[in-house]
Motif scaffolding. Structure first.
Motif, PDB file in Angstrom:
ATOM      1  N   ASN A 135     -27.872 -16.488  -5.057  1.00  0.00           N
ATOM      2  CA  ASN A 135     -26.909 -17.061  -4.022  1.00  0.00           C
ATOM      3  C   ASN A 135     -25.630 -17.197  -4.802  1.00  0.00           C
ATOM      4  O   ASN A 135     -24.727 -17.713  -4.018  1.00  0.00           O
ATOM      5  N   ASP A 136     -25.326 -17.274  -6.053  1.00  0.00           N
ATOM      6  CA  ASP A 136     -23.994 -17.342  -6.868  1.00  0.00           C
ATOM      7  C   ASP A 136     -23.293 -15.966  -7.296  1.00  0.00           C
ATOM      8  O   ASP A 136     -22.150 -16.211  -7.851  1.00  0.00           O
ATOM      9  N   PHE A 137     -23.737 -14.972  -6.650  1.00  0.00           N
ATOM     10  CA  PHE A 137     -22.868 -13.575  -6.906  1.00  0.00           C
ATOM     11  C   PHE A 137     -21.665 -13.623  -6.051  1.00  0.00           C
ATOM     12  O   PHE A 137     -21.924 -13.962  -4.796  1.00  0.00           O
ATOM     13  N   PRO A 138     -20.617 -13.541  -6.800  1.00  0.00           N
ATOM     14  CA  PRO A 138     -19.234 -13.203  -5.817  1.00  0.00           C
ATOM     15  C   PRO A 138     -19.472 -11.978  -5.207  1.00  0.00           C
ATOM     16  O   PRO A 138     -20.081 -11.126  -5.491  1.00  0.00           O
ATOM     17  N   GLU A 139     -18.702 -11.990  -4.096  1.00  0.00           N
ATOM     18  CA  GLU A 139     -18.369 -10.794  -3.034  1.00  0.00           C
ATOM     19  C   GLU A 139     -17.878  -9.755  -4.082  1.00  0.00           C
ATOM     20  O   GLU A 139     -18.158  -8.383  -3.994  1.00  0.00           O
ATOM     21  N   ALA A 140     -16.685 -10.136  -5.150  1.00  0.00           N
ATOM     22  CA  ALA A 140     -16.077  -9.336  -5.741  1.00  0.00           C
ATOM     23  C   ALA A 140     -15.457 -10.047  -6.910  1.00  0.00           C
ATOM     24  O   ALA A 140     -15.373 -11.253  -6.712  1.00  0.00           O
ATOM     25  N   ILE A 141     -15.221  -9.252  -8.197  1.00  0.00           N
ATOM     26  CA  ILE A 141     -14.590  -9.906  -9.205  1.00  0.00           C
ATOM     27  C   ILE A 141     -13.100  -9.628  -8.908  1.00  0.00           C
ATOM     28  O   ILE A 141     -12.690  -8.639  -9.073  1.00  0.00           O
ATOM     29  N   GLU A 142     -12.390 -10.691  -8.631  1.00  0.00           N
ATOM     30  CA  GLU A 142     -10.896 -10.300  -8.411  1.00  0.00           C
ATOM     31  C   GLU A 142     -10.250 -10.603  -9.388  1.00  0.00           C
ATOM     32  O   GLU A 142     -10.235 -11.456 -10.179  1.00  0.00           O
ATOM     33  N   VAL A 143      -9.159  -9.610  -9.878  1.00  0.00           N
ATOM     34  CA  VAL A 143      -8.350  -9.591 -11.016  1.00  0.00           C
ATOM     35  C   VAL A 143      -6.748  -9.511 -10.389  1.00  0.00           C
ATOM     36  O   VAL A 143      -6.515  -8.523  -9.834  1.00  0.00           O
ATOM     37  N   ASP A 144      -6.136 -10.445 -10.796  1.00  0.00           N
ATOM     38  CA  ASP A 144      -4.554 -10.497 -10.652  1.00  0.00           C
ATOM     39  C   ASP A 144      -3.995  -9.711 -11.670  1.00  0.00           C
ATOM     40  O   ASP A 144      -4.016  -9.682 -12.715  1.00  0.00           O
ATOM     41  N   ILE A 145      -2.952  -8.937 -10.807  1.00  0.00           N
ATOM     42  CA  ILE A 145      -2.121  -7.750 -11.469  1.00  0.00           C
ATOM     43  C   ILE A 145      -0.617  -7.975 -11.431  1.00  0.00           C
ATOM     44  O   ILE A 145       0.114  -7.354 -12.000  1.00  0.00           O
ATOM     45  N   THR A 146      -0.432  -9.249 -10.806  1.00  0.00           N
ATOM     46  CA  THR A 146       1.011  -9.330 -10.549  1.00  0.00           C
ATOM     47  C   THR A 146       1.906  -9.776 -11.871  1.00  0.00           C
ATOM     48  O   THR A 146       3.383  -9.627 -11.434  1.00  0.00           O
ATOM     49  N   ASN A 147       1.398  -9.588 -13.040  1.00  0.00           N
ATOM     50  CA  ASN A 147       2.078  -9.887 -13.844  1.00  0.00           C
ATOM     51  C   ASN A 147       2.377  -9.031 -14.941  1.00  0.00           C
ATOM     52  O   ASN A 147       2.706  -8.960 -16.140  1.00  0.00           O
ATOM     53  N   LEU A 148       1.658  -7.703 -14.686  1.00  0.00           N
ATOM     54  CA  LEU A 148       1.462  -6.459 -15.623  1.00  0.00           C
ATOM     55  C   LEU A 148       2.542  -5.898 -15.527  1.00  0.00           C
ATOM     56  O   LEU A 148       3.021  -5.128 -14.636  1.00  0.00           O
ATOM     57  N   GLN A 149       3.122  -5.808 -16.774  1.00  0.00           N
ATOM     58  CA  GLN A 149       4.240  -4.814 -17.100  1.00  0.00           C
ATOM     59  C   GLN A 149       3.887  -3.365 -17.674  1.00  0.00           C
ATOM     60  O   GLN A 149       2.785  -3.208 -18.153  1.00  0.00           O
ATOM     61  N   VAL A 150       4.802  -2.698 -17.953  1.00  0.00           N
ATOM     62  CA  VAL A 150       4.492  -1.362 -18.648  1.00  0.00           C
ATOM     63  C   VAL A 150       3.786  -1.527 -19.949  1.00  0.00           C
ATOM     64  O   VAL A 150       4.594  -2.420 -20.831  1.00  0.00           O
ATOM     65  N   GLY A 151       2.778  -0.959 -20.391  1.00  0.00           N
ATOM     66  CA  GLY A 151       2.163  -1.196 -21.630  1.00  0.00           C
ATOM     67  C   GLY A 151       1.130  -2.453 -21.704  1.00  0.00           C
ATOM     68  O   GLY A 151       0.388  -2.394 -22.722  1.00  0.00           O
ATOM     69  N   ASP A 152       1.094  -3.225 -20.675  1.00  0.00           N
ATOM     70  CA  ASP A 152       0.080  -4.319 -20.445  1.00  0.00           C
ATOM     71  C   ASP A 152      -1.234  -3.816 -19.938  1.00  0.00           C
ATOM     72  O   ASP A 152      -1.518  -2.904 -19.429  1.00  0.00           O
ATOM     73  N   THR A 153      -2.245  -4.647 -20.590  1.00  0.00           N
ATOM     74  CA  THR A 153      -3.641  -4.451 -20.435  1.00  0.00           C
ATOM     75  C   THR A 153      -4.238  -5.719 -20.044  1.00  0.00           C
ATOM     76  O   THR A 153      -4.146  -6.727 -20.667  1.00  0.00           O
ATOM     77  N   VAL A 154      -5.227  -5.698 -18.932  1.00  0.00           N
ATOM     78  CA  VAL A 154      -6.035  -6.875 -18.724  1.00  0.00           C
ATOM     79  C   VAL A 154      -7.588  -6.670 -18.732  1.00  0.00           C
ATOM     80  O   VAL A 154      -7.981  -5.426 -18.616  1.00  0.00           O
ATOM     81  N   THR A 155      -8.152  -7.365 -19.737  1.00  0.00           N
ATOM     82  CA  THR A 155      -9.736  -6.971 -20.305  1.00  0.00           C
ATOM     83  C   THR A 155     -10.664  -8.130 -19.480  1.00  0.00           C
ATOM     84  O   THR A 155     -10.317  -9.042 -18.911  1.00  0.00           O
TER      85      THR A 155
END
Length: 217
Positions: A135-155
């Motif tokens: 019952n605890d599974f999220p529908e999706a893993i949401e990742v905010d990319i509004t702060n990503l600049q050229v060369g940035d990575t989210v892990t």
């Protein structure tokens, strides 16, 4: 309360029977797992699609097989992409109090400033294995990319603390990154072509003119 999906046991396993079953608007399936023997079943295709849209990819379904109900999740399915139709389904019966593993899609949210500046958004990871109670599974893993600049990575490490479920990936696994535009390489290759082409054309012109001169002589 889980959404109910009715199913019937299958008794005929001939290829011709499966074809007929699909032509009649049903999907062959199997159910297995918690307190369940591996059982061949069939479900109505339209009802199945409606159910998945309602509960989500990892939502709990109350599968009613000839009157016997059990909680299941959609473990796997096969699809005919040409006909845009599901051709087979695997349902996993679950114990609601025990954790299980399932894949959850990753959804990128927002617009990255780096893309507006000409960078290229790359997403090498589109889903992640998650450990949680059914019952605890999220529908999706949401990742905010509004702060990503050229060369940035989210892990994975950047988002792990935002979820109470366990993400079964290493912290340094890249979810998304903004690559720098490749303008310099394109300019270099263009210059090489421009330098080489006139020489070849001049050479051909010289040979042609020499041949015509010799014929005139």
């Amino acid at each position: 309360m889980a959404t109910e999906l009715k199913a019937n046991k299958r008794k005929d396993f001939k290829r011709s029977s499966l074809t007929k079953l699909r032509q009649e608007g049903n999907i062959p399936a199997v159910v297995y797992g918690y307190k369940t023997e591996n059982t061949a079943i069939e479900v109505d295709s339209i009802t199945f699609i409606k159910t998945i849209r309602e509960v989500g990819r990892n939502g709990i379904i109350s599968l009613n097989v000839d009157g016997t109900k059990q909680n299941v999740i959609l473990s796997d399915y096969q699809q005919d992409h040409l006909k845009d139709a599901v051709t087979h389904i695997d349902f996993l019966a679950v114990n609601m109090s025990e954790e299980i593993d399932a894949d959850v899609r990753i959804e990128l949210n927002g617009e990255a400033p780096g893309v507006k500046d000409g960078g290229v958004l790359q997403q090498p990871l589109h889903e992640v294995s998650v450990t949680a109670k059914p019952n605890d599974f999220p529908e999706a893993i949401e990742v905010d990319i509004t702060n990503l600049q050229v060369g940035d990575t989210v892990t994975i490490g950047d988002i792990r603390d935002k979820y109470s479920v366990t993400l079964n990936e290493e912290d340094d696994r890249t979810i998304a990154s903004i690559l720098a535009p490749r303008q310099e390489e394109e300019i270099d290759s263009g210059e090489e072509q421009e330098e080489g082409t006139p020489e070849n054309e001049e050479g051909r012109e010289t040979e042609a003119s020499e041949e015509s001169e010799s014929k005139e002589e």
